[in-house]
Design a protein around this motif. Structure first.
Motif, PDB file in Angstrom:
ATOM      1  N   GLU A 196       0.852  -1.210   0.000  1.00 11.55           N
ATOM      2  CA  GLU A 196       0.000   0.000   0.000  1.00 11.55           C
ATOM      3  C   GLU A 196       0.890   1.264   0.000  1.00 11.55           C
ATOM      4  O   GLU A 196       0.647   2.197  -0.762  1.00 11.55           O
ATOM      5  N   TYR A 197       1.920   1.271   0.843  1.00  9.28           N
ATOM      6  CA  TYR A 197       2.822   2.434   0.891  1.00  9.28           C
ATOM      7  C   TYR A 197       3.456   2.668  -0.480  1.00  9.28           C
ATOM      8  O   TYR A 197       3.583   3.795  -0.954  1.00  9.28           O
ATOM      9  N   MET A 200       0.910   3.919  -3.062  1.00  7.97           N
ATOM     10  CA  MET A 200       0.553   5.320  -2.759  1.00  7.97           C
ATOM     11  C   MET A 200       1.659   6.262  -3.198  1.00  7.97           C
ATOM     12  O   MET A 200       1.422   7.308  -3.805  1.00  7.97           O
ATOM     13  N   GLN A 201       2.904   5.866  -2.889  1.00  8.73           N
ATOM     14  CA  GLN A 201       4.040   6.732  -3.218  1.00  8.73           C
ATOM     15  C   GLN A 201       4.200   6.867  -4.731  1.00  8.73           C
ATOM     16  O   GLN A 201       4.504   7.953  -5.238  1.00  8.73           O
ATOM     17  N   TYR A 203       1.827   6.696  -7.089  1.00  7.52           N
ATOM     18  CA  TYR A 203       0.821   7.656  -7.579  1.00  7.52           C
ATOM     19  C   TYR A 203       1.219   9.083  -7.188  1.00  7.52           C
ATOM     20  O   TYR A 203       1.152  10.009  -7.995  1.00  7.52           O
ATOM     21  N   ALA A 204       1.624   9.233  -5.931  1.00 11.03           N
ATOM     22  CA  ALA A 204       1.929  10.578  -5.422  1.00 11.03           C
ATOM     23  C   ALA A 204       3.042  11.230  -6.241  1.00 11.03           C
ATOM     24  O   ALA A 204       2.930  12.404  -6.639  1.00 11.03           O
ATOM     25  N   LEU A 245      -6.963   2.959  -4.748  1.00  5.90           N
ATOM     26  CA  LEU A 245      -6.179   4.129  -4.337  1.00  5.90           C
ATOM     27  C   LEU A 245      -6.283   5.237  -5.386  1.00  5.90           C
ATOM     28  O   LEU A 245      -6.344   6.426  -5.044  1.00  5.90           O
ATOM     29  N   THR A 249      -7.822   8.969  -5.017  1.00  2.00           N
ATOM     30  CA  THR A 249      -7.049  10.141  -5.453  1.00  2.00           C
ATOM     31  C   THR A 249      -7.900  11.008  -6.382  1.00  2.00           C
ATOM     32  O   THR A 249      -7.935  12.240  -6.249  1.00  2.00           O
ATOM     33  N   ARG A 296       7.775   8.878   3.734  1.00  4.33           N
ATOM     34  CA  ARG A 296       6.874   9.339   4.802  1.00  4.33           C
ATOM     35  C   ARG A 296       7.659  10.034   5.913  1.00  4.33           C
ATOM     36  O   ARG A 296       7.234  11.067   6.425  1.00  4.33           O
TER      37      ARG A 296
END
Ligand SMILES: O=C(O)[C@H](O)[C@@H](O)[C@H](O)[C@H](O)COP(=O)(O)O
Length: 331
Positions: A196-197, A200-201, A203-204, A245, A249, A296
């Motif tokens: 998940e991390y 997420m990263q 996409y971010a 996710l 977003t 993070r």
């Protein structure tokens, strides 16, 4: 079937609601009397102490603890175990470190108690969508509590069946798995969160590059003024990278494309750290997941001491000065 629930926050309360909506009964306890009263008002049996909670459970008792991982969960399970009797089941549905489950599973077994670790995914949406559950513990206990897990799971829904899985354990397609003995459930959930991390990263960072595609530092003919809300939306449809996710977003950007309602200080609850530790123990290179965790940590600092050391070295060997203000590359 009856389930006892300790911890009536966003997860515990909604798990009880989903169970009751589907014909199960619940005994509930929380330190916050208002949370107990609210669920009692919806049909659960409320208890105002842990002792009363245990007394109201049918035997063999099943008590699900849904509290933040760490000291509070540990203390609650210890107190609960003292009140339970041989044959009773304690479930930890929080994001507990799997080695704590291994230890607890063994300790509780000596007292005749059963222990299941249930990694529970789905967050605040689980009440409607169902929860993906990754379960560790004795098979006989997992099988006995199947009606609970079956109700909480999302079910096959409209996700197409994977060809080649015919004749295998049907629970998997329903969204829950008996992953192995004590600890195995939370081990699988830990890796889920590590991934998940990383997702997420990814996409971010992608959206940050898109957002900065119009900066002055670029030649004018290479600048693009991207509508990142629209790009998030279009990628949801037929591209290679849709996911829940990305859906979340797209929703957030549709609401406020600047995201100026967030500071960007990103917390973590431990799972990403444990994933990296597991990778180290297994000597598995986990570059992306490790970088996502460190990103993070980075999000919480203006400038790290390490960055000052970098600047000092650059100044030393090349006479390079730090820019007087933040460069344009950071929006
Ligand atoms: O599967 C899930 O529903 C999520 O993974 C959830 O369990 C997660 O733990 C927290 O929402 C935040 O976790 P972090 O604080 O580590 O980001």
């Amino acid at each position: 079937m009856q389930l006892g629930m300790i911890g009536l926050g966003r997860m515990g309360g909604n798990i009880v609601r989903r169970l009751m909506k589907n014909g199960h009964t619940a005994v509930v306890y929380d330190k916050d009397a208002k949370a107990v009263a609210a669920l009692a008002g919806e049909g659960a049996t409320g208890a105002d102490t842990l002792e009363a909670f245990v007394a109201k459970l049918e035997k063999p008792r099943t008590a699900w603890v849904m509290l933040p991982a760490g000291k509070i969960t540990e203390a609650t399970i210890e107190a609960l175990a003292k009140l339970m009797q041989p044959g009773d089941v304690i479930i930890d549905g929080g994001n507990t470190f799997w080695q704590d489950d291994v230890r607890r599973g063994m300790a509780l077994k000596e007292r005749g108690l059963h222990y299941l670790d249930v990694g529970t995914s789905g967050g605040v949406w689980g009440i409607e969508r169902g929860y993906c559950m990754m379960i560790g513990g004795d098979k006989a206990v997992v099988d006995r509590l199947d009606p609970i897990f079956k109700t909480l799971a999302p079910g096959i829904g409209d996700i197409p069946r994977t060809p080649g899985r015919e004749g295998r354990d049907p629970r998997i397609e329903q969204g829950y798995i008996h992953a192995g003995p004590s600890g195995a459930g939370h081990f699988v959930k830990m890796i889920h969160n590590g991934i998940e991390y990383g997702l997420m990263q990814a996409y971010a960072e992608g959206f940050d590059i898109l957002k900065n595609a119009n900066i002055d530092a670029l030649p004018p003919e290479h600048r693009f003024d991207m509508n990142i809300a629209d790009i998030a939306e279009v990628w949801r449809r037929g591209s290679v990278i849709p996911s829940w996710l990305l859906d979340l977003t797209a929703s957030a950007l549709a609401e406020n494309q600047t995201l100026d309602n967030y500071s960007g200080f990103v917390e973590d609850s431990g799972e990403g750290r444990w994933t990296v530790n597991a990778a180290i123990d297994e000597a598995v290179p986990a570059e992306v997941l490790t970088a996502a965790l460190y990103a993070r940590f980075r999000s919480r600092k203006d400038h790290t001491f390490a960055e000052k050391i970098l600047s000092a070295m650059r100044a030393g060997f090349g006479g390079h000065k730090e820019p007087p203000k933040k460069p344009d590359t950071k929006a």
